[in-house]
Scaffold this active site. Structure first.
Site, PDB file in Angstrom:
ATOM      1  N   LYS A 142      58.768 117.997  52.442  1.00 36.27           N
ATOM      2  CA  LYS A 142      57.529 118.129  51.680  1.00 36.27           C
ATOM      3  C   LYS A 142      57.337 117.213  50.446  1.00 36.27           C
ATOM      4  O   LYS A 142      56.349 116.649  50.343  1.00 36.27           O
ATOM      5  CB  LYS A 142      57.880 119.632  51.107  1.00 36.27           C
ATOM      6  CG  LYS A 142      57.550 120.739  51.975  1.00 36.27           C
ATOM      7  CD  LYS A 142      58.292 122.225  51.360  1.00 36.27           C
ATOM      8  CE  LYS A 142      57.925 123.271  52.127  1.00 36.27           C
ATOM      9  NZ  LYS A 142      58.405 124.518  51.889  1.00 36.27           N
ATOM     10  N   ASP A 157      51.930 128.422  47.674  1.00 36.40           N
ATOM     11  CA  ASP A 157      52.739 129.237  48.835  1.00 36.40           C
ATOM     12  C   ASP A 157      51.658 130.282  49.041  1.00 36.40           C
ATOM     13  O   ASP A 157      51.990 130.977  50.359  1.00 36.40           O
ATOM     14  CB  ASP A 157      53.905 129.266  48.355  1.00 36.40           C
ATOM     15  CG  ASP A 157      55.130 128.438  49.164  1.00 36.40           C
ATOM     16  OD1 ASP A 157      54.741 128.071  50.261  1.00 36.40           O
ATOM     17  OD2 ASP A 157      56.168 128.508  48.797  1.00 36.40           O
ATOM     18  N   GLN A 172      61.397 127.124  47.102  1.00 38.85           N
ATOM     19  CA  GLN A 172      62.065 127.252  48.106  1.00 38.85           C
ATOM     20  C   GLN A 172      62.650 128.554  48.570  1.00 38.85           C
ATOM     21  O   GLN A 172      63.744 128.821  47.806  1.00 38.85           O
ATOM     22  CB  GLN A 172      62.914 125.897  48.490  1.00 38.85           C
ATOM     23  CG  GLN A 172      63.336 125.971  50.120  1.00 38.85           C
ATOM     24  CD  GLN A 172      61.996 125.850  51.097  1.00 38.85           C
ATOM     25  OE1 GLN A 172      60.911 125.324  50.757  1.00 38.85           O
ATOM     26  NE2 GLN A 172      62.131 126.182  52.202  1.00 38.85           N
TER      27      GLN A 172
END
Ligand code: GUN
Length: 295
Positions: free
Chosen positions: A55, A122, A99
């Site tokens: 990422k 997200d 994460q």
């Protein structure tokens, strides 16, 4: 023998990322805004480290500033919440990604709830999930959104088809079922969701025109469970020991690729299918979050 055509996520991702990079450059040139992504990684789970690294690299290539906080697995929940709040208050950070999974002593829900919804790239906070469910403007979760973009780009007619989703996670199964169902491009399907309590899974998967497998287990779907001509989307990423590889493992999906490719019309590979699209949609959401700061 393989008869299915590959749904090449890597290729589509590359073309979308070039477009995102151009928009990032324009935002910088015209408005002096550099999109910024804050990444929080707690612990050193090898798969999570590899995702976060990918990422960060993708951000760099698109001209997006990324700031990573990699902290030990022993980090307390209060410390994790403080990290999120710091990023919420940082004007250079437009998007925040924590994460997952988190170490067991930290309540995932509490940390996600702490993310400011306007920075939730997200799409995991209750506010974003709720907005998505009722069709309001929101950040769509990256993997489900990437899957829909792949279907649209490949010209798959989804409307009126039977889509079967295997898996009911908050990250993939539930939201992808919603996006396949909603009345919008890449949606309008009749959707069945299967999970660990489903009896006779093959009887459902064999009725799928579009089969999305996000079960988190290699070999969940084999060719005999696929309807001839179906479109198969494999979301799984599983590490299988392989002594011939320098890393000692290779990646496989949740679908047995070789047998499924003999029956399907279109199929995503692992790696190089859904994965690159997930990251691309994260860049897309981060750009969108920064663009909202224009005026
Ligand atoms: N873990 C597995 N997939 C994801 C994702 O899309 N976002 C985050 N934050 N964690 C994940």
């Amino acid at each position: 023998m393989k008869t299915a055509t590959l749904l090449d996520g890597k290729k589509l991702a590359a073309s979308l990322r070039a477009d995102i990079a151009a928009q990032v450059a324009e935002l910088k040139a015209k408005h002096g805004i550099t999109p910024g992504l804050g990444v929080i990684l707690i612990g050193a789970d090898p798969a999570s480290v590899s995702y976060v690294t990918a990422k960060e690299k993708a951000c760099g290539e698109a001209g997006i500033h990324s700031q990573s906080l990699r902290v030990p697995a022993e980090t307390t929940q209060d410390e994790a919440l403080a990290l999120v709040r710091r990023m919420n208050a940082d004007p250079l950070i437009h998007g925040i990604l924590v994460q997952l999974p988190l170490p067991r002593h930290i309540a995932e829900e509490a940390v996600i709830n702490a993310i400011a919804p306007e920075k939730d790239v997200d799409g995991f906070t209750p506010v974003n999930v709720g907005r998505m469910m009722i069709g309001e403007d929101c950040f769509l979760p990256c993997t489900p959104h990437g899957i829909i973009q792949m279907l649209i780009s490949a010209g798959v007619e989804v409307s009126g088809k039977h889509a079967v989703v295997v898996g009911r996670s908050n990250i993939v199964g539930k939201p992808v079922a919603h996006l396949l169902m909603r009345k919008a491009p890449g949606g309008n399907a009749t959707v069945t969701v299967c999970h660990t309590a489903t009896r006779d899974l093959p009887s459902f998967t064999r009725r799928a025109d579009i089969l999305v497998v996000a079960a988190g287990r290699a070999g969940t779907v084999t060719g005999d469970m696929v309807k001839p001509g179906a479109v198969v989307i494999d979301v799984g990423v599983n590490r299988i020991p392989d002594a011939t590889k320098a890393s000692g493992f290779r990646l496989v999906g949740d679908v047995d690729f070789d047998s499924a490719a003999e029956v399907a019309s279109l199929i995503t590979p692992v790696p190089g299918g859904v994965g690159p699209m997930t990251i691309t949609m994260l860049l897309h959401n981060t750009l969108q979050a920064a663009q909202r700061k224009k005026d």
